[in-house]
Design an enzyme around this catalytic site. Structure first.
Site, PDB file in Angstrom:
ATOM      1  N   ASP A   1       8.920  -9.208   3.058  1.00  0.00           N
ATOM      2  CA  ASP A   1       8.693  -9.286   1.617  1.00  0.00           C
ATOM      3  C   ASP A   1       9.298  -8.099   0.865  1.00  0.00           C
ATOM      4  O   ASP A   1       9.221  -6.956   1.301  1.00  0.00           O
ATOM      5  CB  ASP A   1       7.197  -9.348   1.299  1.00  0.00           C
TER       6      ASP A   1
ATOM      7  N   LEU B   1       0.814  -1.230   0.000  1.00  0.00           N
ATOM      8  CA  LEU B   1       0.000   0.000   0.000  1.00  0.00           C
ATOM      9  C   LEU B   1       0.844   1.275   0.000  1.00  0.00           C
ATOM     10  O   LEU B   1       0.320   2.370  -0.192  1.00  0.00           O
ATOM     11  CB  LEU B   1      -0.950   0.011   1.197  1.00  0.00           C
TER      12      LEU B   1
ATOM     13  N   ASP C   1       0.111  -9.464  -5.031  1.00  0.00           N
ATOM     14  CA  ASP C   1       1.412  -8.783  -4.903  1.00  0.00           C
ATOM     15  C   ASP C   1       1.330  -7.409  -5.568  1.00  0.00           C
ATOM     16  O   ASP C   1       2.269  -6.966  -6.238  1.00  0.00           O
ATOM     17  CB  ASP C   1       2.552  -9.623  -5.491  1.00  0.00           C
TER      18      ASP C   1
HETATM   19  O1  DOR Z   1       8.207  -7.072  -7.767  1.00  0.00           O
HETATM   20  C1  DOR Z   1       8.138  -6.901  -6.547  1.00  0.00           C
HETATM   21  N1  DOR Z   1       7.799  -5.702  -6.031  1.00  0.00           N
HETATM   22  N2  DOR Z   1       8.419  -7.919  -5.732  1.00  0.00           N
HETATM   23  C2  DOR Z   1       8.515  -7.758  -4.393  1.00  0.00           C
HETATM   24  O2  DOR Z   1       8.757  -8.730  -3.714  1.00  0.00           O
HETATM   25  C3  DOR Z   1       8.338  -6.421  -3.789  1.00  0.00           C
HETATM   26  C4  DOR Z   1       7.507  -5.558  -4.644  1.00  0.00           C
HETATM   27  C5  DOR Z   1       7.548  -4.102  -4.258  1.00  0.00           C
HETATM   28  O3  DOR Z   1       7.469  -3.791  -3.060  1.00  0.00           O
HETATM   29  O4  DOR Z   1       7.616  -3.251  -5.144  1.00  0.00           O
END
Ligand code: DOR
Length: 430
Positions: A153, A64, A305
């Site tokens: 993450d 977010l 994601d």
């Molecule tokens: O592509 C991604 N973007 N993979 C991730 O694990 C983090 C995410 C991000 O926070 O932009």
């Protein structure tokens, strides 16, 4: 609160196995009855003929960007994007600025969600302070304030000793650790999948082994120290490893994202930075394996994601671009188009992976329409066709590789705790 009577929809509730054309009565924010004879005197009626009426969708993996990057997304804009995408509950990742690694930031996210959000927001706390992979965060305190899981993450936890302590700690509370599986040494310097395409177009590759060795490690760690949920599974070998682990009864669950069953590395051949994502898009063989893993139950959940990035970070050389794809407003249609219309999975199976399965993994006490449950409900027109146009998205960021795609399946109504947030495909009151 007003009564709602949702008439004649195909009601699907994977938690109870229900799949039937009938009515749903909502009163005082709760589901009060399901059937063909429910009486809803004085209720506002929603005609759901030809539509799917399902438990409010749950996205267990969303970025977010709040606090810290309101130019990319805020809790206000991200929850509106979620509502338009049919999600009534979303879990937000900890890689904000500052990160969600202490109780003050958990409180901030929750109070802002309360004030500005239009769907339920569940914060995920960082495993380690500043996501540096070294010192454990205030895990216990964050749990008390409403964090539902822990994850660094965006970054892997490279040190197995740190992961061990985190798992030992988290297992006392039976909350999962959500693992971003990436060996940072193997992936270092890469910006797309390593293989024929990366060689042909001259971009540095990330071997799929970067994901797989960490999936293997985390399975071994889960066997010994406690529950692991593996985020954004993208490779065939990862799916196989998780399938074997589950057969052995190791406490591991996982998710994949729509881009991993909708796209291959071919999407970056023209250097489209909107298709740059971490882990990177892989090959047709991986796509097939991900779909098989979804169909046979190896992959428990589908999460977006949703990773908003602005034009300044995407409209640059491929190697320099930020990784991430926005997903909230395209997920349902990609799932219906690619998985259900393609007959790889039934509608019951995909709804299970968007509702009761993530709810169980995170112990949210949601994800069902059973009488007495909170009236989080999504109504989808499974036949409606539309063309992806990010300028119409509520998300502040537009980084999607799906622009111009013709998709099937549209979210028509999103109801959160009995309150209509999306009506006929549009946000109410905006
Ligand atoms: O592509 C991604 N973007 N993979 C991730 O694990 C983090 C995410 C991000 O926070 O932009």
């Amino acid at each position: 609160m007003r009564k709602l009577l949702i008439k004649n929809g195909r009601v699907i509730d994977p938690a109870s196995g229900l799949d039937k054309v009938c009515d749903v009565l909502v009163e005082d924010g709760k589901v009060r009855g399901i059937g063909s004879r429910v009486k809803g005197q004085g209720a506002r009626r929603i005609d759901a003929k030809g539509m799917l009426v399902v438990p409010g969708l749950i996205d267990m993996h969303v970025h977010l960007r709040d606090p810290g990057r309101p130019d990319k997304e805020t809790i206000a804009s991200g929850t509106r994007a979620a509502a338009l995408g049919g999600f009534t509950s979303i879990c937000c990742m900890a890689n904000t600025h500052p990160p969600i690694d202490n109780l003050a930031v958990v409180k901030f996210v929750r109070s802002r969600a309360e004030a500005e959000g239009v769907v339920n927001v569940y914060p995920i706390g960082a495993v380690t302070k500043e996501l540096k992979g070294e010192v454990l965060s205030e895990m216990g305190l964050m749990l008390e304030q409403g964090a539902v899981a822990f994850s660094d993450d965006g970054k892997p936890i490279m040190r197995a000793d740190v992961l061990r302590r985190a798992l030992e700690y988290a297992s006392q509370f039976d909350v999962p650790l959500i693992s971003h599986c990436e060996d940072a040494n193997l992936s270092s310097g890469g910006s797309m999948n390593e293989g024929a395409v990366s060689t042909q177009i001259g971009l540095p590759g990330i071997p799929s082994l970067a994901e797989e060795v960490m999936v293997a490690r985390d399975i071994l760690m889960a066997e010994k120290f406690g529950r692991v949920h593996i985020a954004h599974v993208s490779s065939a070998r990862s799916v196989d490893l998780i399938r074997q682990a589950k057969r052995k009864g190791i406490p591991v669950t996982c998710e994949t994202c729509p881009h991993y069953f909708s796209l291959t590395e071919e999407a970056v051949r023209e250097y489209d930075t909107n298709a740059k994502v971490n882990p990177p898009l892989k090959t047709q063989k991986d796509v097939k394996a991900v779909i098989k893993g979804l169909a046979d139950g190896t992959i428990d959940a589908i999460a977006t994601d949703h990773a908003p990035h602005n034009i300044e970070e995407k409209d640059v050389e491929f190697n320099q671009a930020s990784s991430g794809i926005i997903g909230l407003e395209t997920a349902v249609a990609l799932i219906i188009t690619k998985l259900v219309a393609g007959k790889a999975l039934t509608i019951m199976q995909v709804i299970e992976k968007l509702t009761i399965n993530p709810a169980k993994i995170l112990k949210l006490g949601k994800g069902t329409l059973q009488s007495g449950s909170v009236a989080d409900i999504t109504i989808i027109d499974p036949k409606a066709e539309w063309t992806v146009n990010p300028s119409q998205f509520a998300s502040k960021s537009k980084n999607t590789p799906f622009t111009g795609w013709k998709l099937q399946g549209k979210v028509m109504w999103t109801i959160v705790g009995g309150k209509v947030v999306v009506r006929n495909g549009e946000l109410v009151g905006e």
